[in-house]
Design a protein around this motif. Structure first.
Motif, mmCIF file in Angstrom:
data_model
loop_
_atom_site.group_PDB
_atom_site.id
_atom_site.type_symbol
_atom_site.label_atom_id
_atom_site.label_comp_id
_atom_site.label_asym_id
_atom_site.label_seq_id
_atom_site.Cartn_x
_atom_site.Cartn_y
_atom_site.Cartn_z
ATOM 1 N N ASP A 165 0.792 -1.229 0.119
ATOM 2 C CA ASP A 165 0.107 -0.102 0.044
ATOM 3 C C ASP A 165 0.871 1.228 0.212
ATOM 4 N N ASN A 166 0.368 2.299 -0.338
ATOM 5 C CA ASN A 166 1.054 3.578 -0.209
ATOM 6 C C ASN A 166 1.881 4.035 0.678
ATOM 7 N N ASN A 167 1.250 3.727 2.224
ATOM 8 C CA ASN A 167 2.224 3.983 3.354
ATOM 9 C C ASN A 167 3.416 2.904 3.438
ATOM 10 N N ALA A 168 3.243 1.590 2.866
ATOM 11 C CA ALA A 168 4.306 0.629 2.808
ATOM 12 C C ALA A 168 5.504 1.038 1.991
ATOM 13 N N LYS A 169 4.752 1.772 0.898
ATOM 14 C CA LYS A 169 5.979 2.167 -0.342
ATOM 15 C C LYS A 169 6.980 3.139 0.164
ATOM 16 N N TYR A 170 6.394 4.079 1.220
ATOM 17 C CA TYR A 170 7.212 4.918 1.769
ATOM 18 C C TYR A 170 8.407 4.172 2.481
ATOM 19 N N THR A 171 8.117 3.058 3.312
ATOM 20 C CA THR A 171 8.849 2.329 4.125
ATOM 21 C C THR A 171 10.043 1.755 3.244
ATOM 22 N N TRP A 172 9.480 0.911 2.090
ATOM 23 C CA TRP A 172 10.574 0.046 1.306
ATOM 24 C C TRP A 172 11.291 1.025 0.431
ATOM 25 N N LEU A 173 10.838 2.346 0.285
ATOM 26 C CA LEU A 173 11.864 3.175 -0.546
ATOM 27 C C LEU A 173 12.875 3.795 0.574
ATOM 28 N N ARG A 174 12.485 4.110 1.822
ATOM 29 C CA ARG A 174 13.165 4.441 3.077
ATOM 30 C C ARG A 174 14.431 3.434 3.065
ATOM 31 N N GLY A 175 13.739 2.267 3.202
ATOM 32 C CA GLY A 175 14.759 1.027 3.162
ATOM 33 C C GLY A 175 15.959 0.861 2.308
ATOM 34 N N VAL A 176 15.379 1.266 0.937
ATOM 35 C CA VAL A 176 16.553 1.079 -0.204
ATOM 36 C C VAL A 176 17.685 2.358 0.089
ATOM 37 N N ASN A 177 17.181 3.459 0.571
ATOM 38 C CA ASN A 177 18.119 4.612 0.760
ATOM 39 C C ASN A 177 18.822 4.125 2.250
ATOM 40 N N ASP A 178 18.362 3.604 3.054
ATOM 41 C CA ASP A 178 18.990 3.030 4.295
ATOM 42 C C ASP A 178 20.126 2.013 3.869
ATOM 43 N N LEU A 179 19.696 1.432 3.021
ATOM 44 C CA LEU A 179 20.760 0.309 2.641
ATOM 45 C C LEU A 179 22.127 0.875 2.218
ATOM 46 N N LEU A 180 21.728 1.928 1.077
ATOM 47 C CA LEU A 180 22.955 2.790 0.422
ATOM 48 C C LEU A 180 23.532 3.643 1.474
#
Length: 723
Positions: free
Chosen positions: A83-98
C-alpha cells in the motif's frame, strides 16, 4: 516530474553510454514520494563520487547497481501488494541500505558482499517480509558488515526472523574475534547462542570468564545460570572472596587431580611456604604437559601468581637485607626452600633480584640442597621448564661456566645446542638476545666453538626452509660471534651497517646546537649515595674543571679543551623522595635550556636503576650503568636510546670503578679525543688490582655488549627493509 527525469538521465550515465531504458522503466512517481526517490539518487551519487580507494566500485559494478536500484524503485511503485504507506517504508529501506554501505565505505569497513549482491539480498529480504517469511537464513549467507546493514534496515525491523538473524551475526562476530566473545556478549547476553559461546569463552580465557561471572549484570547472571561443569567451577570461585587464590590450580581442580580442600588449608594463610610449594609443584606438572603439546588452563595465571609470590615472600626480603653482613641472617627466609623452589625464585624474579641475592644466596643454595649437585639433575627436576631463561641468568651473573661444569660434557653440549636452536620460532627477540649475551659470558673455547657451529647449522636450516626471519637472526649472530676472534678481522659497524662499536667519536657526543658535550649523572639520597657524590666532586677539584653549585644540582664544566658540562642532581634525603625531586628539577632545567645529554650515568644501587632508566633522555649516546647487575637492563636502555653504547657490570658495581670510568671518559673527551674502547679498556685494566680488578673484569665494554649490538643490528636491518 520533468526535473526528476532529467536528474535520472544525468546520474545513470557511464562511459558516455546512457542507460535510457532504465529511466524509461520507472513508472510515474506520485509527487508525495518523489523526495524519497531523490534521496536514493543522492546517496547513490555520493557513493559514485567518493574519492578513489582500493575499494572503489568498478564502472561495471556501478552500472549493475544503477540497474538494480531502478528495478527496485519500479517494483516498489508498481507493486499491488504494497500500500501507499508501505511504499514509503520500502523506499526508505533502499536508501537506508545505500547509506549503510556508504558509511562503511567512508570508515574503510570493507563489506565482503558487492553492493549489487547486497541490493539483491535486500530484494530477497523484501520478498520474505511481504510473504511473512524469515530473513535469518539469508543473513547467514552474508558477511558480518553486510548482514548488519540489512538487520539495521528500517523496512525489515519487524521481520519475524530478526532475532535469529541478529544471533547469527553475533556468532559470526565471535568466530572472527574469538578473544572478544564476552565483550561482544555483554551487549546481547540473552542471544540464543549465548550458552555455547560462553562455554567456548570459558576454555579460551577462564580468567576473563571469572571477572564477568562475578559482575552483577545480565551477562554475569547468564554465566552463573549455565549448567556446564567447567563454567560452574569458575562461576563458583568468582563468588567467593578467595577465589583468586584457587584460580592458578583451575586445570587440576577441573580434572580432579586436586580437591578444593587441598588448597583451602593454604588459602587462609597464602603467605605460607605451603602455598608457594603447591604453586611450584603445579607449575612443574604443567611444564611437562606443555612439552607434550597440552595446554593447561590458566597456566599463565599460575605463572604470574608464582612470580608474585616469589617476589613478595622471598626476593623482597633478601634484597632488603643486602647490607646484612651475615649470609645466615640475610638468606634465612630461603634456607628451607627446595632446589626446585629456588630455581623458580631465579627464573620468575630475575628482573627484581639483586646480583648478590642470586650469586651469594639463591644459586649456591640450589646445589647445596641437592644430594647430587648436578645441573642436568636440577633441570630434570623441573622438567626443563624455563631452562633457556636460567642459562641466560647464569650467564648474566658469570655463573654459566660453573653451571655447565656441573654436568657431563656431552650433556652440556646438548643443552647449549638446544639453547641456540629455533630462535626464529618466537615472536620476540628475547631468546636471540639471550644467546648473544650468553656467548660473551662463555670462557670455555670448546663451548664457544660449539655455539658458533650450531648458529651456522641453524642458519643453513633457515636458508633451506626459506625462513627469512631466522636467516636474519642467525646471520647476525654468526657475524657478531665471529667478530670476537681478532684473526677474522671483521669490522662489525661496516658489516652490520651500525654506528662504530669500537669507537665513539668526540664530535658525535657534542650537542648540535652549542657544540658542548652534556653529561648527566643520576644520584640517590641513601648513605652510599652521599659518599659517592662527594667522591665524584673531589675528583674534579682541579684547574681543568669548574664546579658550580645550584639548589638542586651541581654543574662541573671544563675550563679548557672540549666544552663539557657534567650535570649531577644532589643526593638529597631519599626517605622524603627529595633525591627524585632534585632529578626532576634538573631534567626540567635541561629541557628548558634545550640541553641534550649524550652521556648518562647511573650512580646508585641496582634497586634504583629502573628509576634512572625511566627518566633517562633519548638523546643518550653513551650510558654507564654503574650498579650491580646493570647488564640485565640493556633492552630497556636501547628501547629509549636506540644504538647507544652501554657500559655495565654483570655482577657488583663499585664506586671506585665507576669513578675511574668517568674520569677517563671525561678527560679523553676534554682533550678532544675519541673514545676508543679497546685501548681505553686496556689502560683501565692495569689501574686496578686485587678485588677491584676482579670487579672491573665483570664490567662489559660497549664492543662486547653482544646483546645490545644484536638488537641495534636487527632493528637497523628491519628499518632498511621497510624503506
Amino acid at each position: 516530474m520533468n526535473k526528476l527525469i532529467h536528474t535520472l538521465f544525468l546520474l545513470f550515465a557511464f562511459n558516455g553510454v546512457l542507460i535510457a531504458q532504465q529511466i524509461d522503466s520507472i513508472p510515474p512517481i506520485p509527487a508525495m514520494r518523489q523526495l524519497h526517490h531523490e534521496y536514493i539518487i543522492r546517496t547513490f551519487s555520493s557513493i559514485k563520487a567518493y574519492p578513489a580507494t582500493d575499494n572503489k566500485l568498478s564502472d561495471a559494478e556501478l552500472a549493475m547497481v544503477a540497474n538494480i536500484i531502478t528495478r527496485l524503485r519500479s517494483k516498489i511503485e508498481l507493486s499491488t501488494e504494497i500500500d501507499n504507506n508501505a511504499k514509503y517504508t520500502w523506499l526508505r529501506g533502499v536508501n537506508d541500505l545505500l547509506q549503510g554501505y556508504l558509511a562503511n565505505y567512508q570508515s574503510n569497513k570493507v563489506t565482503g558482499t558487492p553492493l549489487s549482491n547486497l541490493l539483491n539480498a535486500y530484494q530477497s529480504a523484501m520478498n520474505e517480509q511481504l510473504t511473512g517469511g524469515s530473513i535469518a537464513p539469508l543473513m547467514k549467507q552474508l558477511d558480518v558488515e553486510s548482514a548488519i546493514i540489512l538487520t539495521d534496515n528500517f523496512a525489515l525491523a519487524t521481520n519475524r526472523g530478526m532475532s535469529a538473524a541478529k544471533d547469527s551475526i553475533l556468532v559470526k562476530q565471535c568466530d572472527r574475534n574469538p578473544d572478544k566473545i564476552l565483550p561482544i556478549l555483554f551487549r546481547s547476553p540473552s542471544t540464543a547462542s549465548a550458552d555455547s559461546l560462553i562455554i567456548l569463552a570459558a576454555f579460551r580465557n577462564p580468567e576473563e570468564l571469572y571477572s564477568y561471572a562475578a559482575a552483577p549484570n545480565p551477562l554475569g547472571k547468564k554465566i552463573q545460570s549455565i549448567n556446564h561443569p567447567f563454567v560452574k567451577l569458575v562461576s563458583r570461585l568468582s563468588l567467593t572472596s578467595t577465589g583468586r587464590m584457587y584460580f592458578p590450580f583451575l586445570d587440576q581442580l577441573y580434572t580432579g587431580k586436586l580437591k578444593m580442600d587441598s588448597i583451602t588449608k593454604f588459602v587462609g594463610n597464602d603467605t605460607s611456604a605451603g602455598y608457594f610449594s603447591l604453586l611450584v609443584r603445579t607449575r612443574i606438572d604443567y611444564a611437562k604437559r606443555i612439552q607434550q603439546g597440552d595446554t593447561p588452563m590458566a597456566a599463565k595465571v599460575l605463572y604470574n601468581k608464582l612470580k608474585a609470590k616469589s617476589i613478595e615472600l622471598y626476593i623482597n626480603e633478601i634484597n632488603a637485607l643486602h647490607n646484612e653482613k651475615s649470609d645466615f641472617v640475610r638468606f634465612k627466609s630461603i634456607s628451607k626452600l627446595s632446589p626446585q623452589e629456588l630455581y623458580y625464585l631465579a627464573v620468575t624474579g630475575e628482573e627484581e633480584m639483586y646480583t648478590s641475592s642470586f650469586v651469594n644466596g639463591v644459586y649456591p643454595r640450589i646445589f647445596s640442597g641437592m644430594k647430587s649437585p648436578r645441573s642436568d639433575s636440577l633441570l630434570a627436576m623441573v622438567n626443563n621448564d624455563q631452562y633457556k631463561k636460567f642459562i641466560k641468568i647464569t650467564a648474566a651473573y658469570n655463573k654459566l661456566d660453573d653451571f655447565l661444569a656441573k654436568m657431563d660434557k656431552k650433556d652440556a653440549e646438548q643443552l647449549m645446542r638446544g639453547f641456540v636452536n629455533g630462535l626464529e620460532k618466537t615472536n620476540s627477540l628475547e631468546d636471540a638476545v639471550d644467546v648473544a649475551d650468553s656467548y660473551a659470558s662463555v670462557y670455555n673455547p670448546a663451548l664457544k666453538k660449539l655455539m658458533l657451529s650450531q648458529v651456522q647449522l641453524e642458519l643453513k636450516r633457515c636458508i633451506g626452509i626459506k625462513n627469512k626471519r631466522g636467516q636474519v637472526i642467525y646471520e647476525l649472530l654468526e657475524t657478531i660471534f665471529s667478530s670476537l676472534e681478532p684473526s677474522n678481522k671483521i669490522d662489525l659497524s661496516a658489516k652490520l651497517g651500525i654506528m662504530p662499536i669500537y669507537e665513539l667519536p668526540n664530535t658525535y657526543l657534542k650537542d648540535k646546537e652549542n657544540g658542548r658535550v652534556v653529561m648527566q649523572q643520576f644520584f640517590y639520597g641513601d648513605k652510599d649515595g652521599m659518599v659517592v657524590f662527594n667522591a665524584f666532586l673531589n675528583k674534579f677539584r682541579n684547574t681543568n674543571w669548574k664546579i658550580t653549585k645550584k639548589s638542586q644540582w651541581v654543574e662541573v664544566s671544563s675550563r679548557k679543551g672540549t666544552p663539557i658540562t657534567i650535570y649531577a642532581n644532589l643526593p638529597l634525603d631519599e626517605t622524603e623522595e627529595l633525591d627524585a625531586a632534585s632529578q626532576d628539577s634538573l631534567i626540567a632545567y635541561l629541557h628548558e635550556e634545550k640541553l641534550h645529554p649524550s652521556i648518562v650515568i647511573h650512580r646508585g644501587h641496582s634497586y634504583y636503576l629502573k628509576q634512572t632508566v625511566h627518566k633517562m633522555p633519548s638523546s643518550a649516546k653513551l650510558v654507564l650503568l654503574g650498579s650491580c647487575g646493570g647488564y640485565q637492563s640493556l633492552n630497556e636502555v636501547l628501547e629509549i636510546a636506540p644504538g647507544a653504547h652501554i657500559i655495565s657490570s654483570k655482577q657488583i658495581g663499585t664506586g671506585i670503578i665507576n669513578q675511574g670510568l668517568i674520569n677517563v671518559i671525561s678527560e679523553e673527551l676534554r682533550l678532544g679525543k675519541n673514545l676508543k674502547w679497546p685501548a681505553l679498556w686496556n689502560s683501565l685494566a692495569i689501574r686496578f688490582s686485587g678485588t677491584a680488578k676482579e670487579k672491573f673484569d665483570d664490567y662489559v665494554p660497549p664492543y662486547k655488549n653482544l646483546g645490545a649490538i644484536f638488537i641495534t643490528a636487527f632493528n637497523t636491518y628491519m628499518q632498511q627493509e621497510t624503506e
